[in-house]
Design a protein around this motif. Structure first.
Motif, PDB file in Angstrom:
ATOM      1  N   ILE A 172      42.952   4.681  33.774  1.00 55.75           N
ATOM      2  CA  ILE A 172      42.735   6.130  33.849  1.00 55.75           C
ATOM      3  C   ILE A 172      42.933   6.736  32.472  1.00 55.75           C
ATOM      4  O   ILE A 172      43.946   6.481  31.810  1.00 55.75           O
ATOM      5  CB  ILE A 172      43.729   6.770  34.843  1.00 55.75           C
ATOM      6  N   LEU A 173      41.975   7.540  32.037  1.00 61.12           N
ATOM      7  CA  LEU A 173      42.101   8.268  30.781  1.00 61.12           C
ATOM      8  C   LEU A 173      42.390   9.727  31.098  1.00 61.12           C
ATOM      9  O   LEU A 173      41.539  10.433  31.638  1.00 61.12           O
ATOM     10  CB  LEU A 173      40.819   8.166  29.938  1.00 61.12           C
ATOM     11  N   GLY A 174      43.604  10.175  30.778  1.00 66.41           N
ATOM     12  CA  GLY A 174      43.997  11.549  31.058  1.00 66.41           C
ATOM     13  C   GLY A 174      45.193  11.604  31.981  1.00 66.41           C
ATOM     14  O   GLY A 174      45.481  10.639  32.713  1.00 66.41           O
ATOM     15  N   SER A 175      45.880  12.751  31.957  1.00 64.49           N
ATOM     16  CA  SER A 175      47.055  12.926  32.824  1.00 64.49           C
ATOM     17  C   SER A 175      47.169  14.366  33.314  1.00 64.49           C
ATOM     18  O   SER A 175      48.249  14.822  33.669  1.00 64.49           O
ATOM     19  CB  SER A 175      48.330  12.537  32.065  1.00 64.49           C
ATOM     20  N   GLY A 176      46.029  15.078  33.334  1.00 68.60           N
ATOM     21  CA  GLY A 176      46.029  16.478  33.745  1.00 68.60           C
ATOM     22  C   GLY A 176      45.958  16.655  35.252  1.00 68.60           C
ATOM     23  O   GLY A 176      46.188  15.722  36.033  1.00 68.60           O
ATOM     24  N   MET A 177      45.583  17.858  35.663  1.00 68.82           N
ATOM     25  CA  MET A 177      45.589  18.207  37.087  1.00 68.82           C
ATOM     26  C   MET A 177      44.668  17.321  37.912  1.00 68.82           C
ATOM     27  O   MET A 177      45.020  16.922  39.026  1.00 68.82           O
ATOM     28  CB  MET A 177      45.196  19.677  37.264  1.00 68.82           C
ATOM     29  N   ILE A 202      47.158   3.751  32.400  1.00 63.61           N
ATOM     30  CA  ILE A 202      46.859   5.169  32.167  1.00 63.61           C
ATOM     31  C   ILE A 202      47.025   5.452  30.684  1.00 63.61           C
ATOM     32  O   ILE A 202      47.977   5.005  30.046  1.00 63.61           O
ATOM     33  CB  ILE A 202      47.751   6.093  33.033  1.00 63.61           C
ATOM     34  N   PHE A 203      46.056   6.175  30.128  1.00 70.51           N
ATOM     35  CA  PHE A 203      46.044   6.492  28.692  1.00 70.51           C
ATOM     36  C   PHE A 203      46.142   8.003  28.489  1.00 70.51           C
ATOM     37  O   PHE A 203      45.550   8.781  29.228  1.00 70.51           O
ATOM     38  CB  PHE A 203      44.754   5.984  28.043  1.00 70.51           C
ATOM     39  N   GLY A 204      46.888   8.377  27.441  1.00 71.39           N
ATOM     40  CA  GLY A 204      46.965   9.777  27.046  1.00 71.39           C
ATOM     41  C   GLY A 204      47.584   9.890  25.666  1.00 71.39           C
ATOM     42  O   GLY A 204      47.828   8.889  24.989  1.00 71.39           O
ATOM     43  N   THR A 205      47.841  11.113  25.251  1.00 67.79           N
ATOM     44  CA  THR A 205      48.429  11.352  23.936  1.00 67.79           C
ATOM     45  C   THR A 205      49.945  11.150  23.985  1.00 67.79           C
ATOM     46  O   THR A 205      50.550  11.112  25.065  1.00 67.79           O
ATOM     47  CB  THR A 205      48.130  12.783  23.470  1.00 67.79           C
ATOM     48  N   GLU A 206      50.550  11.050  22.811  1.00 66.70           N
ATOM     49  CA  GLU A 206      52.014  10.951  22.722  1.00 66.70           C
ATOM     50  C   GLU A 206      52.673  12.146  23.400  1.00 66.70           C
ATOM     51  O   GLU A 206      53.726  12.026  24.021  1.00 66.70           O
ATOM     52  CB  GLU A 206      52.438  10.890  21.247  1.00 66.70           C
ATOM     53  N   ARG A 207      52.024  13.300  23.296  1.00 64.97           N
ATOM     54  CA  ARG A 207      52.552  14.523  23.889  1.00 64.97           C
ATOM     55  C   ARG A 207      52.650  14.414  25.414  1.00 64.97           C
ATOM     56  O   ARG A 207      53.480  15.054  26.051  1.00 64.97           O
ATOM     57  CB  ARG A 207      51.662  15.698  23.490  1.00 64.97           C
ATOM     58  N   ALA A 228      42.609  -7.015  32.239  1.00 63.47           N
ATOM     59  CA  ALA A 228      42.884  -6.771  33.659  1.00 63.47           C
ATOM     60  C   ALA A 228      42.174  -5.514  34.166  1.00 63.47           C
ATOM     61  O   ALA A 228      42.057  -5.309  35.369  1.00 63.47           O
ATOM     62  CB  ALA A 228      44.383  -6.647  33.889  1.00 63.47           C
ATOM     63  N   ILE A 229      41.709  -4.672  33.243  1.00 67.19           N
ATOM     64  CA  ILE A 229      40.995  -3.446  33.603  1.00 67.19           C
ATOM     65  C   ILE A 229      39.490  -3.720  33.593  1.00 67.19           C
ATOM     66  O   ILE A 229      38.957  -4.170  32.582  1.00 67.19           O
ATOM     67  CB  ILE A 229      41.328  -2.300  32.622  1.00 67.19           C
ATOM     68  N   ASP A 230      38.820  -3.453  34.709  1.00 66.61           N
ATOM     69  CA  ASP A 230      37.360  -3.609  34.711  1.00 66.61           C
ATOM     70  C   ASP A 230      36.632  -2.270  34.750  1.00 66.61           C
ATOM     71  O   ASP A 230      35.430  -2.204  34.489  1.00 66.61           O
ATOM     72  CB  ASP A 230      36.889  -4.510  35.858  1.00 66.61           C
ATOM     73  N   THR A 231      37.349  -1.189  35.078  1.00 67.25           N
ATOM     74  CA  THR A 231      36.725   0.127  35.214  1.00 67.25           C
ATOM     75  C   THR A 231      37.600   1.193  34.568  1.00 67.25           C
ATOM     76  O   THR A 231      38.823   1.169  34.720  1.00 67.25           O
ATOM     77  CB  THR A 231      36.524   0.487  36.698  1.00 67.25           C
ATOM     78  N   ILE A 232      36.952   2.127  33.889  1.00 67.53           N
ATOM     79  CA  ILE A 232      37.648   3.247  33.272  1.00 67.53           C
ATOM     80  C   ILE A 232      37.236   4.543  33.963  1.00 67.53           C
ATOM     81  O   ILE A 232      36.046   4.803  34.171  1.00 67.53           O
ATOM     82  CB  ILE A 232      37.312   3.341  31.759  1.00 67.53           C
ATOM     83  N   TYR A 233      38.237   5.338  34.335  1.00 62.89           N
ATOM     84  CA  TYR A 233      38.005   6.674  34.902  1.00 62.89           C
ATOM     85  C   TYR A 233      38.298   7.689  33.814  1.00 62.89           C
ATOM     86  O   TYR A 233      39.447   7.871  33.407  1.00 62.89           O
ATOM     87  CB  TYR A 233      38.911   6.877  36.119  1.00 62.89           C
ATOM     88  N   VAL A 234      37.250   8.347  33.315  1.00 64.23           N
ATOM     89  CA  VAL A 234      37.385   9.315  32.231  1.00 64.23           C
ATOM     90  C   VAL A 234      37.656  10.692  32.828  1.00 64.23           C
ATOM     91  O   VAL A 234      36.765  11.325  33.408  1.00 64.23           O
ATOM     92  CB  VAL A 234      36.121   9.355  31.345  1.00 64.23           C
ATOM     93  N   ALA A 235      38.895  11.150  32.693  1.00 68.23           N
ATOM     94  CA  ALA A 235      39.310  12.445  33.236  1.00 68.23           C
ATOM     95  C   ALA A 235      39.963  13.285  32.141  1.00 68.23           C
ATOM     96  O   ALA A 235      40.979  13.939  32.350  1.00 68.23           O
ATOM     97  CB  ALA A 235      40.247  12.246  34.413  1.00 68.23           C
ATOM     98  N   LEU A 236      39.345  13.237  30.975  1.00 72.71           N
ATOM     99  CA  LEU A 236      39.802  13.976  29.797  1.00 72.71           C
ATOM    100  C   LEU A 236      39.083  15.320  29.727  1.00 72.71           C
ATOM    101  O   LEU A 236      38.144  15.573  30.494  1.00 72.71           O
ATOM    102  CB  LEU A 236      39.496  13.146  28.545  1.00 72.71           C
TER     103      LEU A 236
END
Length: 325
Positions: free
Chosen positions: A5-10, A30-35, A64-72
């Motif tokens: 998962i890319l993003g950690s918002g709503m 899950i990927f996001g910024t240092e903030r 191990a990841i085959d799919t990325i969910y872009v939620a940025l």
């Protein structure tokens, strides 16, 4: 599906609250910024996500990841989707897919060259209620008028009026009422009627961005009005009017919780066929199957729909004199 998962918002938090009902989807990272690190660590703990990343290359190098969910944020969809495809990952991207039609075509070509699934997360296309509406259009006779109103006052509009430009109202970041909220209406209409003959967008523009607007789509025998507002509020509702009856959807076009079917000289019928209370369940259930079967033909069909929507968006913004990115 082994998901990163890319993003950690709503939208990510909303997705994670539902995905427990789809145990076939494995949360690998899950990927996001240092903030956002603290938030991501909390999500990792709550939803049993295996890894937290603040470096996108480290995330994408995880086999191990085959799919990325872009939620940025909107303006990052193109670049991060491209990176994920280049890393040989299937991609599910939140709306709006990109900020331009050409960007979407480029991503489509890249996905095709690698035989990868590329698909837009747009809930209404997968909801059972929406599919039933599509089936029942023929019972309404000749469709004459369609009106979709998704107007919801944004708390960010207060800050915008005071001079603080947050992403939701930033033209450089793909903000505005059309891209953020009215686009659900466009998807709703295009899924039912296809590409229109003409597009007009009459927008309330402040500081170079549309805070609300009325989109007119012209079909040979049908006229469509799509209203989207972040600077004012109205009852959220969509109506499809035909010579033999009408369908009324209470609530937003990205949810389609239930609808009323009113045929001439017959009693009103309240209809709800959705299989799950969360709007994202049915789409991700389909996505899992599509990716498991590497069904690029289905993905291509959905991409054609997304390209039609993006074409309408470009024409609308051009008509209103709005430039994004």
């Amino acid at each position: 599906m082994k998901l990163g998962i890319l993003g950690s918002g709503m939208i990510v938090k909303d997705f994670l609250s539902m995905v427990v009902d789809l145990p076939q989807i494995e949360l690998k990272g899950i990927f996001g910024t240092e903030r956002s690190l603290k938030v991501m660590e909390e999500l990792k703990e709550t939803y049993k996500i295996e890894q937290v990343y603040t470096d996108i290359d480290n995330c994408l190098s995880n086999d191990a990841i085959d799919t990325i969910y872009v939620a940025l944020p909107n303006h990052l969809h193109y670049s991060f989707t491209k990176k994920a495809l280049e890393a040989n990952k299937h991609v599910i991207c939140e709306k709006p897919f990109t900020l331009s039609y050409d960007q979407l075509v480029e991503l489509e070509m890249l996905a095709s060259s690698k035989n990868l699934v590329l698909i837009e997360a747009i809930t209404n296309q997968y909801l059972t209620n929406y599919k039933k509406i599509k089936e029942e259009l023929k019972t309404l006779g000749k469709i004459k008028l369609v009106e979709c109103n998704y107007s919801q006052y944004s708390s960010r509009y207060d800050a915008f009026k005071e001079g603080t430009i947050l992403p939701a109202f930033n033209p450089k970041m793909g903000g505005g009422a059309l891209m953020d909220i009215n686009i659900y209406n466009i998807h709703f209409v295009v899924g039912l009627f296809g590409e229109p003959e003409a597009v007009h967008y009459f927008a309330n523009v402040e500081r170079d961005i549309d805070t609300s607007g009325t989109l007119i789509l012209e079909y040979p025998d049908t006229k469509v009005v799509c209203i989207g507002a972040k600077d004012s509020t109205s009852e959220i509702q969509s109506t499809i009017q035909g010579t033999d009856g009408s369908i009324i959807v209470k609530g937003a076009t990205n949810v389609v919780d239930a609808y009323k079917k009113i045929l001439n000289k017959k009693e009103t019928e309240l209809v709800n066929h959705n299989s799950h209370p969360h709007r994202m369940y049915e789409e991700f259930k389909v996505f899992d199957e599509v990716i498991k079967n590497r069904d690029t033909e289905f993905a291509k069909k959905q991409l054609n729909h997304s390209k039609t929507v993006m074409s309408i968006v470009e024409k609308a913004l051009q008509h209103a004199g709005i430039s994004l990115g």
